[in-house]
Design a protein around this motif. Structure first.
Motif, PDB file in Angstrom:
ATOM      1  N   MET A  34       0.820  -1.197   0.000  1.00 38.29           N
ATOM      2  CA  MET A  34       0.000   0.000   0.000  1.00 38.29           C
ATOM      3  C   MET A  34       0.864   1.262   0.000  1.00 38.29           C
ATOM      4  O   MET A  34       1.675   1.459   0.907  1.00 38.29           O
ATOM      5  CB  MET A  34      -0.923   0.000   1.222  1.00 38.29           C
ATOM      6  N   TRP A  35       0.677   2.095  -1.019  1.00 41.14           N
ATOM      7  CA  TRP A  35       1.379   3.373  -1.113  1.00 41.14           C
ATOM      8  C   TRP A  35       0.521   4.436  -0.420  1.00 41.14           C
ATOM      9  O   TRP A  35      -0.037   5.323  -1.065  1.00 41.14           O
ATOM     10  CB  TRP A  35       1.667   3.710  -2.569  1.00 41.14           C
ATOM     11  N   THR A  36       0.436   4.330   0.905  1.00 33.84           N
ATOM     12  CA  THR A  36      -0.520   5.148   1.650  1.00 33.84           C
ATOM     13  C   THR A  36       0.106   5.891   2.827  1.00 33.84           C
ATOM     14  O   THR A  36      -0.606   6.368   3.707  1.00 33.84           O
ATOM     15  CB  THR A  36      -1.677   4.267   2.170  1.00 33.84           C
ATOM     16  N   ARG A  37       1.423   6.028   2.849  1.00 35.38           N
ATOM     17  CA  ARG A  37       2.053   6.754   3.953  1.00 35.38           C
ATOM     18  C   ARG A  37       1.609   8.219   3.930  1.00 35.38           C
ATOM     19  O   ARG A  37       1.722   8.896   2.915  1.00 35.38           O
ATOM     20  CB  ARG A  37       3.575   6.682   3.868  1.00 35.38           C
ATOM     21  N   GLY A  38       1.094   8.690   5.054  1.00 34.70           N
ATOM     22  CA  GLY A  38       0.714  10.090   5.164  1.00 34.70           C
ATOM     23  C   GLY A  38      -0.673  10.427   4.656  1.00 34.70           C
ATOM     24  O   GLY A  38      -1.051  11.602   4.649  1.00 34.70           O
ATOM     25  N   VAL A  39      -1.452   9.406   4.227  1.00 33.08           N
ATOM     26  CA  VAL A  39      -2.823   9.664   3.774  1.00 33.08           C
ATOM     27  C   VAL A  39      -3.782   8.757   4.547  1.00 33.08           C
ATOM     28  O   VAL A  39      -3.422   7.641   4.931  1.00 33.08           O
ATOM     29  CB  VAL A  39      -2.996   9.440   2.251  1.00 33.08           C
ATOM     30  N   PRO A  40      -5.010   9.216   4.791  1.00 34.73           N
ATOM     31  CA  PRO A  40      -5.957   8.378   5.539  1.00 34.73           C
ATOM     32  C   PRO A  40      -6.448   7.200   4.710  1.00 34.73           C
ATOM     33  O   PRO A  40      -6.679   7.323   3.507  1.00 34.73           O
ATOM     34  CB  PRO A  40      -7.111   9.347   5.839  1.00 34.73           C
ATOM     35  N   VAL A  41      -6.598   6.055   5.366  1.00 37.93           N
ATOM     36  CA  VAL A  41      -7.150   4.854   4.731  1.00 37.93           C
ATOM     37  C   VAL A  41      -8.201   4.287   5.674  1.00 37.93           C
ATOM     38  O   VAL A  41      -7.886   3.958   6.833  1.00 37.93           O
ATOM     39  CB  VAL A  41      -6.071   3.787   4.468  1.00 37.93           C
ATOM     40  N   ASP A  42      -9.451   4.186   5.211  1.00 34.59           N
ATOM     41  CA  ASP A  42     -10.497   3.694   6.096  1.00 34.59           C
ATOM     42  C   ASP A  42     -10.428   2.166   6.219  1.00 34.59           C
ATOM     43  O   ASP A  42      -9.958   1.467   5.317  1.00 34.59           O
ATOM     44  CB  ASP A  42     -11.880   4.144   5.619  1.00 34.59           C
ATOM     45  N   GLU A  43     -10.916   1.683   7.337  1.00 35.40           N
ATOM     46  CA  GLU A  43     -10.855   0.247   7.639  1.00 35.40           C
ATOM     47  C   GLU A  43     -11.622  -0.573   6.611  1.00 35.40           C
ATOM     48  O   GLU A  43     -11.219  -1.692   6.254  1.00 35.40           O
ATOM     49  CB  GLU A  43     -11.423  -0.004   9.035  1.00 35.40           C
ATOM     50  N   GLY A  44     -12.718  -0.020   6.108  1.00 35.94           N
ATOM     51  CA  GLY A  44     -13.508  -0.743   5.116  1.00 35.94           C
ATOM     52  C   GLY A  44     -12.723  -1.030   3.853  1.00 35.94           C
ATOM     53  O   GLY A  44     -12.860  -2.108   3.252  1.00 35.94           O
ATOM     54  N   ALA A  45     -11.872  -0.085   3.439  1.00 34.76           N
ATOM     55  CA  ALA A  45     -11.052  -0.290   2.243  1.00 34.76           C
ATOM     56  C   ALA A  45     -10.046  -1.412   2.477  1.00 34.76           C
ATOM     57  O   ALA A  45      -9.823  -2.264   1.605  1.00 34.76           O
ATOM     58  CB  ALA A  45     -10.332   0.999   1.862  1.00 34.76           C
ATOM     59  N   VAL A  46      -9.419  -1.442   3.658  1.00 36.40           N
ATOM     60  CA  VAL A  46      -8.454  -2.502   3.973  1.00 36.40           C
ATOM     61  C   VAL A  46      -9.152  -3.858   3.998  1.00 36.40           C
ATOM     62  O   VAL A  46      -8.607  -4.863   3.512  1.00 36.40           O
ATOM     63  CB  VAL A  46      -7.750  -2.210   5.315  1.00 36.40           C
ATOM     64  N   ASN A  47     -10.361  -3.888   4.523  1.00 34.10           N
ATOM     65  CA  ASN A  47     -11.115  -5.152   4.535  1.00 34.10           C
ATOM     66  C   ASN A  47     -11.415  -5.628   3.119  1.00 34.10           C
ATOM     67  O   ASN A  47     -11.300  -6.823   2.810  1.00 34.10           O
ATOM     68  CB  ASN A  47     -12.415  -4.979   5.313  1.00 34.10           C
ATOM     69  N   GLN A  48     -11.818  -4.696   2.243  1.00 30.26           N
ATOM     70  CA  GLN A  48     -12.081  -5.073   0.857  1.00 30.26           C
ATOM     71  C   GLN A  48     -10.823  -5.580   0.171  1.00 30.26           C
ATOM     72  O   GLN A  48     -10.848  -6.595  -0.542  1.00 30.26           O
ATOM     73  CB  GLN A  48     -12.644  -3.880   0.074  1.00 30.26           C
TER      74      GLN A  48
END
Length: 405
Positions: free
Chosen positions: A18-32
């Motif tokens: 995941m190229w997500t350092r410094g940005v919000p990621v919701d739990e639902g997206a991680v579950n998907q």
């Protein structure tokens, strides 16, 4: 140097990168994403871009490589949705002081929007010759698809070609860092692509039900090579992707012609031009193996390849050049990505806040576009920083006119 991405192991599946350092990621997206990673057909790992957020069926901002199979819901229903941008020889000083007539000319030139119960203002009434000519090239294969799937004949196909649509689709006039004028637009395969995607997603679910497939999520039902609908889906999705690219080309020409009715100074367009999908599937070779790569809200970023990463109605956009990072399957984000759903954005933000956020942009400033207000999206600068491994910035664009459906 520490890698810019986050590695996460998924029990019973391939990892997430995941190229997500410094940005919000919701739990639902991680579950998907985790559900997709647990499918037996997924190859190597699942890649998530910094604009990642929950989607219908599959995660927006995901790159899913699969062996000898395709997940229709991972492509989605706006098949071939993407961006087109064209640099012109116009300069900032060539634009009129009052940009309202320019926006009005573009809005007259390109059908957009939708009004339930009325004639669809987002479809053509009288179809222009250029649209008819483009449709003639697409029509034979569409007729062949309809012979196998007659319900597709009832779609707005020809009358939607060369039209914008609604939601996050847009047309913009932008200025780059040197003051050059660009035209940029975002749209896909419209009603016919939606019908194709919806139909095959449902067929995949029915197939999975018949075969008692053990899926972590029913929306992730897939067709394997040799299965009943696999070849038809590949054929249909390829056609819809061509429709979408043609759709953008037709709209771009209509925009250019409309601008010429307002700005008398002669100019050249397509000095630099990009036309790229961000909801699509195609065969590619990665890590020495040929796989189907599905990008749902992601852009191809092969080494040297140009792409487009837009911000929002009030934020910068970027023309980028890919670095061909192998772990992202040569991909980058397709935009800023939503922080708030459309419903939540309408509840959370006021018209006054929207007007302040779009100050200096000639655009709609009414209740009908609150769900597209800039604050509904992630910070585009943080999104770009999170994917510095994946792309280099070639041009920075700031919109001065924005047309929404």
């Amino acid at each position: 140097m520490e890698p810019n991405h986050i590695h996460q192991d998924i029990p019973g599946g391939v990892p997430l990168k995941m190229w997500t350092r410094g940005v919000p990621v919701d739990e639902g997206a991680v579950n998907q994403l985790s559900n997709a990673a647990r499918l037996p057909i997924v190859f190597k790992h699942v890649a998530a871009m910094p604009d990642v957020h929950v989607g219908i069926g599959a995660t927006v901002g995901s790159v899913i490589p699969t062996r000898r199979a395709i997940i229709p819901a991972a492509v989605g229903v706006d098949i071939g949705c993407g961006m087109m941008a064209a640099k012109t020889t116009l300069r900032a000083q060539d634009l009129p002081d009052n940009l309202e007539p320019l926006r009005a000319a573009i809005e007259r030139a390109v059908p957009h929007g939708r009004k339930p119960g009325a004639r669809d203002p987002g479809a053509w009434g009288q179809i222009p010759d250029a649209v008819d000519t483009a449709w003639a090239a697409l029509e034979p294969e569409f007729t062949a698809l309809c012979s196998d799937y007659p319900k597709l004949t009832k779609t707005n196909n020809r009358s939607h070609l060369g039209t914008l649509g609604t939601g996050n689709h847009f047309i913009e006039v932008c200025l780059d860092e040197a003051g050059a004028v660009w035209f940029m637009l975002h749209s896909g395969s419209r009603g016919v692509g939606n019908a194709i995607g919806s139909m095959f997603i449902e067929l995949a679910k029915q197939d999975a039900l018949r075969h008692n497939a053990n899926l972590p999520d029913r929306d992730l039902a897939y067709f394997e090579e040799g299965a009943r609908y696999f070849g038809d889906y590949v054929r249909a999705v390829g056609w819809a992707q061509r429709f979408a690219a043609t759709n953008r080309e037709l709209m771009m020409q209509r925009v250019i012609d409309a601008v010429r009715t307002v700005i008398a100074k002669p100019f050249e367009s397509h000095v630099e031009a990009v036309n790229c999908h961000h909801n699509y599937v195609q065969q590619e070779t990665h890590f020495g193996e040929q796989v189907y790569v599905t990008r749902k809200g992601a852009v191809s970023a092969k080494a040297g390849q140009l792409g487009i990463i837009p911000g929002s109605m009030g934020a910068r956009s970027y023309i980028v050049r890919g670095k061909g990072h192998p772990d992202s399957f040569h991909s980058c984000s397709h935009g800023a990505g939503r922080v708030y759903s459309r419903t939540e954005a309408k509840r959370r933000f006021t018209l006054e806040q929207h007007r302040a956020a779009t100050k200096g942009v000639e655009c709609r400033k009414d209740d009908g576009v609150i769900d597209e207000t800039p604050a509904a999206y992630k910070d585009i600068d943080a999104v770009m920083a999170a994917q510095r491994e994946l792309v280099d910035v070639v041009h920075t664009l700031k919109q001065v006119v924005c047309v929404k459906g």
